[in-house]
Design an enzyme around this catalytic site. Structure first.
Site, short mmCIF file in Angstrom:
data_model
loop_
_atom_site.label_atom_id
_atom_site.label_comp_id
_atom_site.label_asym_id
_atom_site.label_seq_id
_atom_site.Cartn_x
_atom_site.Cartn_y
_atom_site.Cartn_z
N CYS A 148 -23.69 -41.50 -19.52
CA CYS A 148 -22.58 -41.28 -20.71
C CYS A 148 -21.44 -42.43 -20.06
O CYS A 148 -20.43 -42.58 -18.56
CB CYS A 148 -22.10 -39.94 -20.09
SG CYS A 148 -20.65 -39.63 -21.61
N GLN A 150 -25.15 -17.56 -22.76
CA GLN A 150 -25.55 -18.49 -21.78
C GLN A 150 -26.15 -19.94 -22.13
O GLN A 150 -26.67 -19.17 -23.20
CB GLN A 150 -26.63 -17.80 -20.52
CG GLN A 150 -26.57 -17.02 -19.31
CD GLN A 150 -25.64 -16.76 -18.29
OE1 GLN A 150 -25.89 -18.77 -18.04
NE2 GLN A 150 -25.31 -16.59 -17.48
N TYR A 196 -20.83 -5.73 -17.74
CA TYR A 196 -20.24 -6.95 -18.52
C TYR A 196 -21.07 -7.42 -18.86
O TYR A 196 -21.82 -8.74 -18.94
CB TYR A 196 -19.82 -8.29 -16.99
CG TYR A 196 -18.78 -7.37 -16.09
CD1 TYR A 196 -17.72 -8.08 -15.97
CD2 TYR A 196 -19.35 -6.91 -15.17
CE1 TYR A 196 -16.63 -7.73 -14.83
CE2 TYR A 196 -18.33 -6.49 -13.96
CZ TYR A 196 -16.87 -6.46 -14.17
OH TYR A 196 -16.23 -6.57 -13.44
N CYS A 225 -21.40 -16.67 -11.35
CA CYS A 225 -20.77 -18.03 -11.65
C CYS A 225 -20.08 -18.73 -10.66
O CYS A 225 -19.56 -19.85 -11.25
CB CYS A 225 -20.54 -18.04 -13.11
SG CYS A 225 -19.51 -16.71 -13.67
#
Ligand code: SAH
Length: 450
Positions: free
Chosen positions: A69, A287, A315, A406
């Site tokens: 990129c 996700q 959660y 995470c």
């Protein structure tokens, strides 16, 4: 003025910066990777570390590759494009290990830590983009925040998404410029457009577009509807089927306000996860890299015994995990703080005729002792589990506890408490790479009551 120094990079820190040592002091160097020999200039000195700017590569690390990129280095979305994928995996495995050692104070040799599961896609995996609007030299820009500032990089590509996302970004930005649509100015709290959100369904190939606005009314809905209709004929694989505004009138860095209003097409797009369909709204969690996430959900399901009485899914978001594991138990109870997500979770259960899932709107901290679950699943945001939740787990005392995380730092902290104070033993830790090219890593942890 500092002179250039020669540095050997010995590690990569949790932000993806190279780490070197000079006269015993730690130096962080953005853009450098383990194994590089570089020249660099010290640009900042703190008590415990310095920061340096790389001025040249004397000898490149064998793990170094060319980032694909053109925005890499400036754009804050990716940190590791210059690192071979195998080396990214090794880095993430070490990140988990270091956190377990340093934060969790675990003897790593005594832990059942598995090698990280790779992502099948290394690019083009992200099903959601969130781009802030802003100005540069008075011209509207739309992109991602700069790696180390709040400046916006006015992207013309992003390899983490499908190329159709880029078409949308370019077209929306042009429409804003052509029609002089006011951009929100956070310093003055005036203006209209705050964020552009794009979400896709990999199953139905639908796209959802949301404009977050600083207003209860939106005078540009017709303009954008026409724009999206025209765009659809140019998209290669996906079709825009849903367009909404979300009103956020607060002075806040949070992206979303509470109110969604559809102005074109449908209110939701539909995604398939396992055997179930889920409605997707702009401001609920799903996700971002589904294929390895489903691997993780399957992995979790395999560890849950058949015929459980009650499973608590804390959660729970839009009920993704609850529905995925529903046939393992008489009842699954999901708890979630986001009102929209709970509403969608209830609808998802209904639409999939999954009658044994119940969803409760509330904070995981506030659950009461009215259930006796054999299994608890927790999947908290980055800050990990609040003390109150850890206390509740201790009281509920389920035989099995599964922790999906995470953030390896808060995971390690919570695992210390769960093992030292709540009577749990870690039976498995498996990292999953759900976020290639970034420093993020997901972990699955299984614990059992001693
Ligand atoms: N398990 C779900 C969602 C995980 S993301 C999935 O796999 O899709 C974490 C979720 O926790 C988000 O939906 C967020 O809204 C919710 N959340 C954040 N803080 C919370 C709290 N204190 N109590 C309950 N839910 C919370």
């Amino acid at each position: 003025m500092y002179e250039d120094v020669e540095l050997e990079i010995i590690d990569i820190n949790s932000e993806g910066q190279g780490v070197a040592k000079l006269s015993g002091k730690v130096i962080f160097v953005p853009g450098a990777i383990t194994g590089d020999k570089i020249s660099a200039r010290i640009v900042g000195e703190k008590k415990n570390f310095s920061t340096a700017k790389m001025t040249g590569i004397i000898k490149a690390s064998p793990d170094r590759i060319n980032p694909i990129c053109s925005h890499f280095g400036k754009c804050g979305s990716c940190q590791l494009q210059h690192l071979k994928y195998e080396a990214q995996l090794k880095y993430k495995q070490q990140l988990v290990t270091k956190n377990l050692q340093r934060v969790g104070k675990f003897d790593i040799t005594a832990l059942p830590l598995n090698p990280i599961e790779a992502s099948d896609k290394q690019f083009g995996y992200r099903n959601k983009a969130q781009l802030p609007f802003g100005h540069q030299h008075k011209v509207p820009v739309l992109g991602y925040f700069h790696a180390r500032s709040h400046e916006i990089v006015n992207v013309h590509q992003c390899h983490l998404h499908h190329p159709d996302f880029t078409e949308i970004v370019l077209s929306v930005r042009q429409a804003v410029i052509d029609n002089k649509i006011p951009i929100y100015l956070p310093e003055k709290h005036v203006g209209l457009l705050r964020h552009l959100i794009i979400r896709e369904s990999s199953f139905t190939k639908e796209l959802q577009i949301c404009l977050v606005i600083n207003s209860y009314t939106f005078p540009y809905s017709q303009l954008f509807s026409k724009n999206f209709e025209a765009l659809n004929s140019r998209l290669s694989e996906y079709q825009i089927t849903s367009a909404l505004t979300n009103t956020n009138m607060a002075k806040t860095p949070h992206i979303f306000g509470d109110k969604n209003k559809k102005f074109w097409g449908n209110e939701f797009i539909s995604e398939k996860i396992g055997d179930h369909f889920f409605r997707v709204a702009p401001n609920t969690f799903m996700q971002v890299n589904l294929s390895p996430a489903i691997k993780l959900y399957n992995h979790l399901k395999e560890k849950i015994p058949d015929n459980c009485q009650t499973i608590l899914d804390l959660y729970c978001g839009i009920g993704t995990i609850s529905l995925f594991i529903a046939d393992k138990a008489q009842q699954v109870i999901g708890v979630e703080a986001n009102k929209q997500a709970v509403k969608d979770a209830k609808n998802n259960a209904l639409n999939n005729v999954q009658t044994n899932c119940k969803f409760i709107h509330g904070k995981a901290e506030d659950i009461h002792n009215q259930y006796s679950p054999e299994v608890i699943i927790v999947d908290p945001p980055r800050k990990g589990l609040e003390t109150k939740v850890l206390r509740s787990i201790k009281i509920f005392s389920p035989k099995l506890l599964f922790y999906i995380s995470c953030n390896p730092a808060t995971l390690a902290r919570d695992l210390r408490d769960l093992t030292a104070n709540c009577g749990y033993k870690i039976t498995e830790i498996t990292p999953f790479d759900l976020f290639p090219q970034t420093t993020h890593v997901e972990c699955f942890v299984a614990l059992s009551k001693q």
